[in-house]
Design a protein around this motif. Structure first.
Motif, PDB file in Angstrom:
ATOM      1  N   ARG A 122       0.845  -1.195   0.000  1.00  0.00           N
ATOM      2  CA  ARG A 122       0.000   0.000   0.000  1.00  0.00           C
ATOM      3  C   ARG A 122       0.883   1.249   0.000  1.00  0.00           C
ATOM      4  NH1 ARG A 122      -4.413   1.580   4.620  1.00  0.00           N
ATOM      5  NH2 ARG A 122      -5.704   0.222   3.365  1.00  0.00           N
ATOM      6  N   CYS A 123       0.434   2.267  -0.729  1.00  0.00           N
ATOM      7  CA  CYS A 123       1.173   3.533  -0.736  1.00  0.00           C
ATOM      8  C   CYS A 123       0.848   4.279   0.542  1.00  0.00           C
ATOM      9  CB  CYS A 123       0.765   4.356  -1.957  1.00  0.00           C
ATOM     10  SG  CYS A 123       1.312   6.078  -1.843  1.00  0.00           S
ATOM     11  N   ASP A 124       1.874   4.639   1.274  1.00  0.00           N
ATOM     12  CA  ASP A 124       1.672   5.320   2.553  1.00  0.00           C
ATOM     13  C   ASP A 124       1.284   6.787   2.366  1.00  0.00           C
ATOM     14  OD1 ASP A 124       1.522   4.322   5.039  1.00  0.00           O
ATOM     15  OD2 ASP A 124       3.642   4.612   5.577  1.00  0.00           O
ATOM     16  N   GLY A 125       1.424   7.282   1.126  1.00  0.00           N
ATOM     17  CA  GLY A 125       1.057   8.672   0.850  1.00  0.00           C
ATOM     18  C   GLY A 125      -0.438   8.826   0.723  1.00  0.00           C
ATOM     19  N   CYS A 126      -1.041   8.013  -0.161  1.00  0.00           N
ATOM     20  CA  CYS A 126      -2.483   8.141  -0.392  1.00  0.00           C
ATOM     21  C   CYS A 126      -3.274   7.050   0.325  1.00  0.00           C
ATOM     22  CB  CYS A 126      -2.780   8.135  -1.889  1.00  0.00           C
ATOM     23  SG  CYS A 126      -2.165   6.670  -2.725  1.00  0.00           S
ATOM     24  N   ARG A 127      -2.556   6.110   0.952  1.00  0.00           N
ATOM     25  CA  ARG A 127      -3.193   5.024   1.699  1.00  0.00           C
ATOM     26  C   ARG A 127      -4.088   4.146   0.819  1.00  0.00           C
ATOM     27  NH1 ARG A 127      -2.136   6.370   7.424  1.00  0.00           N
ATOM     28  NH2 ARG A 127      -0.396   7.776   7.038  1.00  0.00           N
TER      29      ARG A 127
ATOM     30  N   ARG B 189       6.960   5.322  -8.818  1.00  0.00           N
ATOM     31  CA  ARG B 189       5.962   6.341  -8.507  1.00  0.00           C
ATOM     32  C   ARG B 189       4.626   5.685  -8.226  1.00  0.00           C
ATOM     33  NH1 ARG B 189       7.372  11.187 -11.255  1.00  0.00           N
ATOM     34  NH2 ARG B 189       5.464  12.078 -10.379  1.00  0.00           N
ATOM     35  N   CYS B 190       3.875   6.274  -7.320  1.00  0.00           N
ATOM     36  CA  CYS B 190       2.526   5.770  -7.057  1.00  0.00           C
ATOM     37  C   CYS B 190       1.633   6.265  -8.182  1.00  0.00           C
ATOM     38  CB  CYS B 190       2.014   6.278  -5.712  1.00  0.00           C
ATOM     39  SG  CYS B 190       0.249   5.969  -5.446  1.00  0.00           S
ATOM     40  N   GLU B 191       0.879   5.347  -8.805  1.00  0.00           N
ATOM     41  CA  GLU B 191       0.000   5.718  -9.916  1.00  0.00           C
ATOM     42  C   GLU B 191      -1.124   6.633  -9.428  1.00  0.00           C
ATOM     43  OE1 GLU B 191       0.297   5.092 -13.144  1.00  0.00           O
ATOM     44  OE2 GLU B 191       2.207   4.068 -12.776  1.00  0.00           O
ATOM     45  N   GLU B 192      -1.450   6.497  -8.176  1.00  0.00           N
ATOM     46  CA  GLU B 192      -2.600   7.220  -7.618  1.00  0.00           C
ATOM     47  C   GLU B 192      -2.237   8.662  -7.243  1.00  0.00           C
ATOM     48  OE1 GLU B 192      -6.435   7.483  -7.113  1.00  0.00           O
ATOM     49  OE2 GLU B 192      -5.521   5.573  -7.676  1.00  0.00           O
ATOM     50  N   CYS B 193      -1.221   8.804  -6.360  1.00  0.00           N
ATOM     51  CA  CYS B 193      -0.904  10.154  -5.859  1.00  0.00           C
ATOM     52  C   CYS B 193       0.387  10.721  -6.448  1.00  0.00           C
ATOM     53  CB  CYS B 193      -0.851  10.152  -4.331  1.00  0.00           C
ATOM     54  SG  CYS B 193       0.555   9.257  -3.648  1.00  0.00           S
ATOM     55  N   ARG B 194       1.013   9.996  -7.332  1.00  0.00           N
ATOM     56  CA  ARG B 194       2.202  10.441  -8.068  1.00  0.00           C
ATOM     57  C   ARG B 194       3.480  10.551  -7.241  1.00  0.00           C
ATOM     58  NH1 ARG B 194       2.205   8.505 -11.860  1.00  0.00           N
ATOM     59  NH2 ARG B 194       3.767   9.827 -12.846  1.00  0.00           N
ATOM     60  N   CYS B 195       3.423  10.290  -5.942  1.00  0.00           N
ATOM     61  CA  CYS B 195       4.650  10.477  -5.157  1.00  0.00           C
ATOM     62  C   CYS B 195       5.640   9.330  -5.392  1.00  0.00           C
ATOM     63  CB  CYS B 195       4.337  10.654  -3.685  1.00  0.00           C
ATOM     64  SG  CYS B 195       3.753   9.187  -2.902  1.00  0.00           S
ATOM     65  N   ILE B 196       6.880   9.579  -5.018  1.00  0.00           N
ATOM     66  CA  ILE B 196       7.926   8.567  -5.178  1.00  0.00           C
ATOM     67  C   ILE B 196       7.667   7.464  -4.156  1.00  0.00           C
ATOM     68  CG2 ILE B 196      10.405   8.099  -4.954  1.00  0.00           C
ATOM     69  CD1 ILE B 196      10.830  11.110  -5.738  1.00  0.00           C
TER      70      ILE B 196
END
Ligand SMILES: [Zn+2]
Length: 247
Positions: free
Chosen positions: A205-210, A231-238
């Motif tokens: 899971r991406c910890d940025g957008c959860r 990169r996270c496809e959802e929130c674009r962060c690394i």
């Protein structure tokens, strides 16, 4: 983009500092004491204006009272002279005596009217003086609130500034361990995405957008090289892989 895994991990440390800096800035902006200070300043300012207006009313009434006193004195003096003349026995002409008597009567009526005015002015003056005293007390209290809140805000802002300084210094040390290119990408994403430029990949899971990554993406990440910047496809962060990445 490619960057050593160790540098990618540092991004998480930098992100932690940047998040803290954003929190500190938000905290400084939204200190309840600052809003209270604005309200207290407005209140003190309003009271100051009301006090000036009330003081003006008092001085106007003091002038009015002095005039009423002088008017009464004038009539009293005139009555005293007439009475003196009447009592002296110097006037024997009945017409003159009658006119003097009638003047004394009208003077007595005039004096009584003027004394009513004098009393009425005195009552208004007392009311206005009480209003001034009340406003003075309220203003002292309001100024006390302003001073107290001013000191509170200065202290809290000082604490925030000290912590910000410490966090900025930590961030300064950390950026030395990251290439300019990677840091540039991180800062760009952070600027575009509400302060988040890097996030941990945690148990798929991406910890940025959860948001849990779809299995297809997890599979793609699994095969990515260690130095591949993801990169996270959802929130674009690394997306930074840690031991708990869940891949
Ligand atoms: Zn994300």
């Amino acid at each position: 983009m490619k960057a050593p895994a160790s540098e990618q991990l540092i991004l998480l440390e930098i992100q932690e500092r940047d998040t803290r800096l954003a929190q500190l800035q938000h905290r400084s902006k939204t200190l309840p004491e600052k809003a209270e200070l604005v309200t207290a300043r407005e209140r003190a300012e309003r009271l100051r204006k009301e006090l000036v207006a009330a003081q003006t009313i008092v001085s106007d009434l003091e002038r009015e009272q002095a005039k009423a006193d002088a008017d009464v004195d004038l009539v009293r003096e005139r009555s005293r002279k007439d009475r003196h003349l009447l009592d002296s026995g110097e006037i024997n002409d009945p017409k003159q005596l009658q006119s003097l008597e009638s003047e004394l009567q009208s003077l007595a009526k005039r004096q009584s009217d003027l004394e009513d005015v004098e009393l009425e002015v005195m009552e208004r003056l007392e009311g206005a003086q009480a209003a001034v005293a009340h406003l003075e007390t309220a203003l002292v209290a309001a100024q006390g609130d302003v001073e107290r809140l001013d000191a509170d805000v200065a202290q809290l802002d000082g604490e925030i500034a000290r912590e910000r300084g410490a966090v900025e210094s930590e961030r300064g040390d950390l950026v030395g361990g990251v290439s300019a290119e990677l840091l540039g990408l991180y800062d760009k994403i952070r600027g575009d995405h509400a302060g988040r430029g890097a996030a941990r990949l945690y148990r798929g899971r991406c910890d940025g957008c959860r948001i849990d990554l779809p299995p297809s993406e997890v599979a793609a990440l699994k095969s990515a090289a260690e130095d591949e910047v993801l990169r996270c496809e959802e929130c674009r962060c690394i997306l930074v892989r840690t031991e708990e990445a869940g891949l």
